[in-house]
Enzyme design. Structure first.
Site, PDB file in Angstrom:
ATOM      1  N   GLY A  11       4.585 -26.099  18.741  1.00  0.00           N
ATOM      2  CA  GLY A  11       5.116 -26.067  20.113  1.00  0.00           C
ATOM      3  C   GLY A  11       4.035 -26.227  21.164  1.00  0.00           C
ATOM      4  N   GLY A  15       4.603 -26.974  27.896  1.00  0.00           N
ATOM      5  CA  GLY A  15       4.677 -25.608  28.388  1.00  0.00           C
ATOM      6  C   GLY A  15       3.519 -24.678  28.030  1.00  0.00           C
ATOM      7  N   GLY A  17       2.646 -23.325  25.160  1.00  0.00           N
ATOM      8  CA  GLY A  17       1.918 -23.669  23.927  1.00  0.00           C
ATOM      9  C   GLY A  17       0.808 -24.665  24.222  1.00  0.00           C
ATOM     10  CB  SER A 140      11.696 -13.888  25.012  1.00  0.00           C
ATOM     11  OG  SER A 140      12.525 -13.645  26.105  1.00  0.00           O
ATOM     12  CE1 TYR A 164      14.455 -18.572  23.710  1.00  0.00           C
ATOM     13  CE2 TYR A 164      14.775 -16.559  24.965  1.00  0.00           C
ATOM     14  CZ  TYR A 164      13.958 -17.594  24.544  1.00  0.00           C
ATOM     15  OH  TYR A 164      12.641 -17.638  24.952  1.00  0.00           O
TER      16      TYR A 164
HETATM   17  N1  LIG Z   1       9.129 -20.251  29.495  1.00  0.00           N
HETATM   18  C1  LIG Z   1       9.449 -18.969  29.497  1.00  0.00           C
HETATM   19  O1  LIG Z   1       9.804 -18.411  30.552  1.00  0.00           O
HETATM   20  C2  LIG Z   1       9.368 -18.154  28.250  1.00  0.00           C
HETATM   21  C3  LIG Z   1       9.584 -16.769  28.345  1.00  0.00           C
HETATM   22  C4  LIG Z   1       9.525 -16.005  27.172  1.00  0.00           C
HETATM   23  C5  LIG Z   1       9.236 -16.607  25.963  1.00  0.00           C
HETATM   24  N2  LIG Z   1       9.027 -17.958  25.900  1.00  0.00           N
HETATM   25  C6  LIG Z   1       8.737 -18.545  24.579  1.00  0.00           C
HETATM   26  O2  LIG Z   1       7.535 -19.299  24.653  1.00  0.00           O
HETATM   27  C7  LIG Z   1       7.562 -20.336  23.667  1.00  0.00           C
HETATM   28  C8  LIG Z   1       7.161 -21.653  24.305  1.00  0.00           C
HETATM   29  O3  LIG Z   1       8.190 -22.058  25.182  1.00  0.00           O
HETATM   30  P1  LIG Z   1       7.936 -22.868  26.542  1.00  0.00           P
HETATM   31  O4  LIG Z   1       8.496 -22.039  27.619  1.00  0.00           O
HETATM   32  O5  LIG Z   1       6.546 -23.349  26.627  1.00  0.00           O
HETATM   33  O6  LIG Z   1       8.982 -24.070  26.323  1.00  0.00           O
HETATM   34  P2  LIG Z   1       8.829 -25.645  26.180  1.00  0.00           P
HETATM   35  O7  LIG Z   1       8.027 -26.194  27.318  1.00  0.00           O
HETATM   36  O8  LIG Z   1      10.217 -26.149  26.025  1.00  0.00           O
HETATM   37  O9  LIG Z   1       8.023 -25.815  24.808  1.00  0.00           O
HETATM   38  C9  LIG Z   1       8.645 -25.646  23.567  1.00  0.00           C
HETATM   39  C10 LIG Z   1       7.832 -26.314  22.505  1.00  0.00           C
HETATM   40  O10 LIG Z   1       8.556 -26.211  21.262  1.00  0.00           O
HETATM   41  C11 LIG Z   1       8.651 -27.529  20.696  1.00  0.00           C
HETATM   42  N3  LIG Z   1       9.863 -27.705  19.869  1.00  0.00           N
HETATM   43  C12 LIG Z   1      11.129 -27.324  20.135  1.00  0.00           C
HETATM   44  N4  LIG Z   1      11.940 -27.671  19.116  1.00  0.00           N
HETATM   45  C13 LIG Z   1      11.150 -28.283  18.183  1.00  0.00           C
HETATM   46  C14 LIG Z   1      11.395 -28.867  16.918  1.00  0.00           C
HETATM   47  N5  LIG Z   1      12.603 -28.924  16.379  1.00  0.00           N
HETATM   48  N6  LIG Z   1      10.350 -29.387  16.244  1.00  0.00           N
HETATM   49  C15 LIG Z   1       9.100 -29.377  16.766  1.00  0.00           C
HETATM   50  N7  LIG Z   1       8.803 -28.846  17.972  1.00  0.00           N
HETATM   51  C16 LIG Z   1       9.830 -28.317  18.671  1.00  0.00           C
HETATM   52  C17 LIG Z   1       8.687 -28.454  21.890  1.00  0.00           C
HETATM   53  O11 LIG Z   1       8.399 -29.764  21.474  1.00  0.00           O
HETATM   54  P3  LIG Z   1       8.815 -31.067  22.349  1.00  0.00           P
HETATM   55  O12 LIG Z   1       7.671 -31.310  23.288  1.00  0.00           O
HETATM   56  O13 LIG Z   1       8.966 -32.111  21.306  1.00  0.00           O
HETATM   57  O14 LIG Z   1      10.096 -30.736  23.057  1.00  0.00           O
HETATM   58  C18 LIG Z   1       7.609 -27.814  22.761  1.00  0.00           C
HETATM   59  O15 LIG Z   1       6.324 -28.158  22.299  1.00  0.00           O
HETATM   60  C19 LIG Z   1       8.956 -20.321  23.074  1.00  0.00           C
HETATM   61  O16 LIG Z   1       8.939 -19.630  21.842  1.00  0.00           O
HETATM   62  C20 LIG Z   1       9.776 -19.541  24.100  1.00  0.00           C
HETATM   63  O17 LIG Z   1      10.900 -18.918  23.520  1.00  0.00           O
HETATM   64  C21 LIG Z   1       9.088 -18.744  27.014  1.00  0.00           C
END
Ligand SMILES: NC(=O)c1ccc[n+]([C@@H]2O[C@H](COP(=O)([O-])OP(=O)(O)OC[C@H]3O[C@@H](n4cnc5c(N)ncnc54)[C@H](OP(=O)(O)O)[C@@H]3O)[C@@H](O)[C@H]2O)c1
Length: 275
Positions: A11, A15, A17, A140, A164
């Site tokens: 990931g 974002g 990651g 989260s 989720y």
């Molecule tokens: N943003 C928030 O407010 C928040 C809050 C609490 C926790 N989190 C957690 O933080 C983590 C990162 O999330 P983010 O907010 O940075 O979201 P994001 O920008 O949507 O990033 C998600 C990542 O997961 C990858 N991904 C999703 N499905 C996949 C699949 N089937 N195979 C391979 N890669 C896949 C995406 O790849 P692609 O680039 O190909 O889409 C992207 O690299 C997640 O676990 C999320 O639950 C986020």
């Protein structure tokens, strides 16, 4: 500095990651990112190299919604690298319409929880050989509720929010139980709540959620700080089984620490991923 340390981040193509990958590359670690879109993966690799001047960046194909793809990735990784010091399970998805993974499993459960469960299990041998080593799982603040054992895939009454929340609670239970199993073996396991951040996470979860992340979310660089800290700081080298928010341990209430529930979930998970 993390010279000579090998770090896998799932990931990392978007974002928080991606910011974590940039932060750890600046500390000179070898960074392995997984991607379901090879062009995107290579773009991110080039961006990391240009921004940090660290050329030790590897990209592997892996669709985290496919057990076969995860197994292939782990096999290829172990053929090329013989050590793994940090595994960061960043992958995450959130959508409001029910859909299924390549294996026919509800996609949020499969991607957010079963994928990290399987990947960690398959890489555990190389992680243990590389001790001291660290595993970091993304959860989260929305980890409320319970594990819906009667209908874990929400085949009836699907709700993207409930799926989720359950996946993020499952990650906490997995973290706690794995940490117990690895006690004294030189591998720590912790989970992180990065806080609401401006990322792509809400993109398939309706206009309200999409805007909520964009308006209320903080810079993903800030969201990445706790994972970078857990991956690199000496202060946490012996801390395991904890839930971190803003670089601090946050105590969870008892209902989220029930080891009987964690064991039941573990047993179900091994059947799902056919371990
Ligand atoms: N943003 C928030 O407010 C928040 C809050 C609490 C926790 N989190 C957690 O933080 C983590 C990162 O999330 P983010 O907010 O940075 O979201 P994001 O920008 O949507 O990033 C998600 C990542 O997961 C990858 N991904 C999703 N499905 C996949 C699949 N089937 N195979 C391979 N890669 C896949 C995406 O790849 P692609 O680039 O190909 O889409 C992207 O690299 C997640 O676990 C999320 O639950 C986020």
């Amino acid at each position: 500095m993390l010279n000579g340390k090998i770090v896998i981040i799932t990931g990392a193509t978007s974002g928080i990651g991606k910011e974590t990958a940039l932060g750890l590359a600046k500390l000179s670690a070898t960074i392995i990112i997984t991607t379901r879109d090879d062009n995107r993966g290579n773009e991110i690799k080039n961006e990391i190299i240009q921004t940090t001047d660290n050329k030790n960046i590897g990209v592997f194909h892996c669709d985290l919604a496919s057990f076969e793809s995860i197994r292939n990735f782990c096999r290829k990784f172990k053929t090329k690298y013989h050590q793994l010091h940090v595994l960061i399970n960043y992958v995450g998805t959130w959508h409001f319409k029910r859909r299924e993974s390549k294996d026919g499993i509800e996609n949020i459960f499969a991607t957010n929880y079963l994928a990290p469960f399987l990947m960690t299990s398959l890489l555990l041998d190389v992680i243990q050989k590389s001790k001291p080593a660290r595993i970091i799982n993304l959860t989260s603040g929305l980890h409320y509720g319970t594990i819906n054992f009667d209908d874990i895939e929400f085949k009836h009454n699907f709700s993207g929010m409930k799926a989720y929340s359950q996946s993020k609670l499952a990650i906490i239970l997995f973290t706690r139980l794995l940490a117990k199993k690895l006690e004294g073996k030189g591998v720590t396991v912790n989970c992180v709540n990065p806080g609401m951040s401006k990322t792509n996470l809400g993109r398939d979860a309706g206009t309200f959620s999409r805007n909520m992340f964009k308006i209320l979310g903080k810079d993903p660089k800030k969201g990445a700080e706790t994972s970078i800290y857990l991956a690199s700081s000496k202060e946490v080298e012996n801390i395991t089984g904890e839930y971190f928010v803003k670089k601090k341990i946050k105590k969870l209430s008892k209902e989220f620490l029930n080891m009987e529930v964690a064991k039941k979930l573990w047993n179900i998970s091994t059947k799902y991923v056919k371990l």
